[in-house]
Design a protein around this motif. Structure first.
Motif, PDB file in Angstrom:
ATOM      1  N   PHE A 167      60.786  17.504 -50.542  1.00 23.24           N
ATOM      2  CA  PHE A 167      61.054  17.009 -49.199  1.00 23.24           C
ATOM      3  C   PHE A 167      60.090  17.656 -48.211  1.00 23.24           C
ATOM      4  O   PHE A 167      59.786  18.839 -48.296  1.00 23.24           O
ATOM      5  N   PHE A 171      65.737  17.130 -42.787  1.00 26.11           N
ATOM      6  CA  PHE A 171      66.760  16.411 -43.537  1.00 26.11           C
ATOM      7  C   PHE A 171      68.101  17.136 -43.466  1.00 26.11           C
ATOM      8  O   PHE A 171      68.165  18.361 -43.377  1.00 26.11           O
ATOM      9  N   ALA A 212      68.929   8.345 -50.010  1.00 28.42           N
ATOM     10  CA  ALA A 212      68.402   8.909 -48.768  1.00 28.42           C
ATOM     11  C   ALA A 212      68.201   7.780 -47.772  1.00 28.42           C
ATOM     12  O   ALA A 212      67.960   6.631 -48.157  1.00 28.42           O
ATOM     13  N   ILE A 214      66.052   7.170 -44.059  1.00 29.98           N
ATOM     14  CA  ILE A 214      65.122   7.620 -43.014  1.00 29.98           C
ATOM     15  C   ILE A 214      64.877   6.417 -42.119  1.00 29.98           C
ATOM     16  O   ILE A 214      64.122   5.508 -42.475  1.00 29.98           O
TER      17      ILE A 214
END
Length: 452
Positions: A167, A171, A212, A214
């Motif tokens: 990563f 986050f 995830a 984003i």
């Protein structure tokens, strides 16, 4: 003609009465007075647990205590006074020409609600969410691991655990508080760098999803963010699905708890990987709220390829996964199942190989550490999921799955499957059993020599 035959004739010619036990909650969270049974019948019927009797018509709730039920569910039941056994018991709804019966001994736990479906009885926990699957037409990529893959940006990540720092950015994480084997050291170190929430619940046995978000970008994977196993990453953009998974993320924060024990560090690796870009309609399922696995198998027609680390057919009643595969074989579907090189797969491979039209191989490859991907390929569509093929992955865990409806993706995943099936070093299940037996015989020989 005796009276029994006359009664049977009456049942055949008489109008059929509809009466059903619909829901049972024998051991609710909190006040046990909120326990209840929900029934429906189109004429006066008698509900009984062989201790108390209630005459009901239409839809009726029968609770232990009206006040406790009202406090929990917001309305009063139709009747009160029932006392249900936590360990299971026979209950009956008796109508003029049929009797409905139910016993919940097949699975017992606090907070479980049993409910009737078209396929029979199922169950859920009181506090399980109810997220519907979401469809969208998206552009994205599929990456086959081992591969190099870094997640960059600002967003949220959900995973069983985090096995490696792949990563870059800002986050926030939700992870299982007590994964099997303990929390990896890499995750413990990352928890000092990023904001982590450790989740634990009686209702969800494991928080095993892997996704995830984003912005409007979504990543769904079979892996714990470490890319040395054979796995799958699906990376796409969808505002609708991003909103769904954000809702799941923040809903599940209510299960936050303390971090469990920390395990040692693990080695990592990477590879070139395989990749395809696609445009297609997809459908994302949050499990166990909705589960696409059984429908995917049941709707297969020409062929069905299944890749998974292992299969455990143990279930609460029967073995619906094995039944679904066997039913596919009876429809003439050619089924190939690829499992990882675990000893525990030998018996189930032998069982599945005994079914006509089903072929199972246990594979080992120099290209990847283990087969960890969970995916299905059939008839113009692909299903990729975090769920292992056992009762935890398919029922009791928090998981995620994505179905991709596209012939190009189907062909790509079919080729990935067949390359691992045909071209890599593989161990036939029967051959593995023979080898295991040979090793045992050698061990017994040396033990006898030592004893002499």
């Amino acid at each position: 003609m005796n009276w029994v035959n006359l009664f049977l004739i009456f049942l055949i010619i008489a109008p059929t009465t509809a009466c059903k036990i619909l829901e049972v909650n024998p051991n609710p969270y909190g006040d046990e007075g909120a326990e209840y049974v929900k029934v429906w019948c189109d004429e006066p019927c008698i509900f009984t647990d062989e201790e108390d009797n209630f005459t009901v018509t239409g839809t009726a709730y029968i609770a232990r205590n009206s006040t406790a039920f009202k406090e929990k569910f917001g309305f009063y039941p139709d009747f009160e006074g029932i006392k249900l056994s936590n360990s299971g018991e026979d209950i009956y709804l008796i109508c003029s020409n049929r009797t409905d019966k139910f016993n919940w001994k097949f699975y017992r736990d606090e907070g479980v609600i049993y409910y009737r479906t078209d396929r029979g009885w199922d169950f859920r926990y009181e506090d399980w969410s109810d997220f519907d699957p979401v469809r969208d037409y998206v552009r994205g990529s599929i990456i086959i691991t081992p591969a190099e893959y870094i997640l960059e940006g600002k967003g949220i990540v959900a995973s069983y655990f985090i096995a490696e720092d792949n990563f870059k950015g800002d986050f926030e994480f939700i992870v299982d508080a007590n994964p099997v084997g303990g929390i990896p050291m890499e995750e413990y170190i990352l928890s000092k760098k990023y904001k982590f929430h450790f989740l634990s619940s009686n209702s969800y046995k494991n928080f095993h999803y892997k996704f995830a978000v984003i912005g409007d970008r979504v990543v769904i994977t079979t892996e714990n963010w470490k890319w040395d196993n054979r796995g799958v990453i699906v990376d796409f953009k969808s505002e609708k699905i991003a909103n769904l998974l954000r809702d799941v993320f923040y809903n599940d924060l209510k299960y936050e708890s303390e971090m469990g024990k920390v395990d040692g560090s693990k080695e990592s690796g990477s590879g070139k990987g395989k990749r395809i870009d696609f445009e297609a309609e997809i459908e994302v399922h949050v499990m166990p709220d909705s589960n696409p696995v059984f429908d995917f198998i049941e709707n297969s027609r020409g062929y069905l390829y299944i890749a998974a680390p292992y299969i455990n057919p143990e279930w609460f009643e029967g073995s619906p996964l094995i039944d679904a595969i066997e039913n596919a074989s009876k429809r003439g579907v050619k089924v190939k199942i690829m499992l990882n090189d675990y000893d525990r797969n030998l018996k189930v491979a032998e069982l599945l190989n005994s079914i006509p039209n089903v072929e199972v191989k246990i594979v080992k490859s120099a290209e990847f550490d283990e087969l960890h991907a969970k995916y299905f390929v059939s008839d113009g569509k692909v299903l990729i999921t975090s769920a292992n093929l056992n009762k935890y992955g398919l029922k009791l865990n928090r998981e995620i799955a994505v179905v991709i409806y596209d012939h190009k993706v189907e062909e790509f995943m079919k080729n990935v499957f067949l390359e691992d099936w045909e071209n890599k070093k593989e161990l036939n299940a029967v051959f593995s059993l023979i080898c295991l037996g040979f090793v045992v015989l050698i061990a017994l020989y040396f033990i006898r020599r030592i004893n002499k």
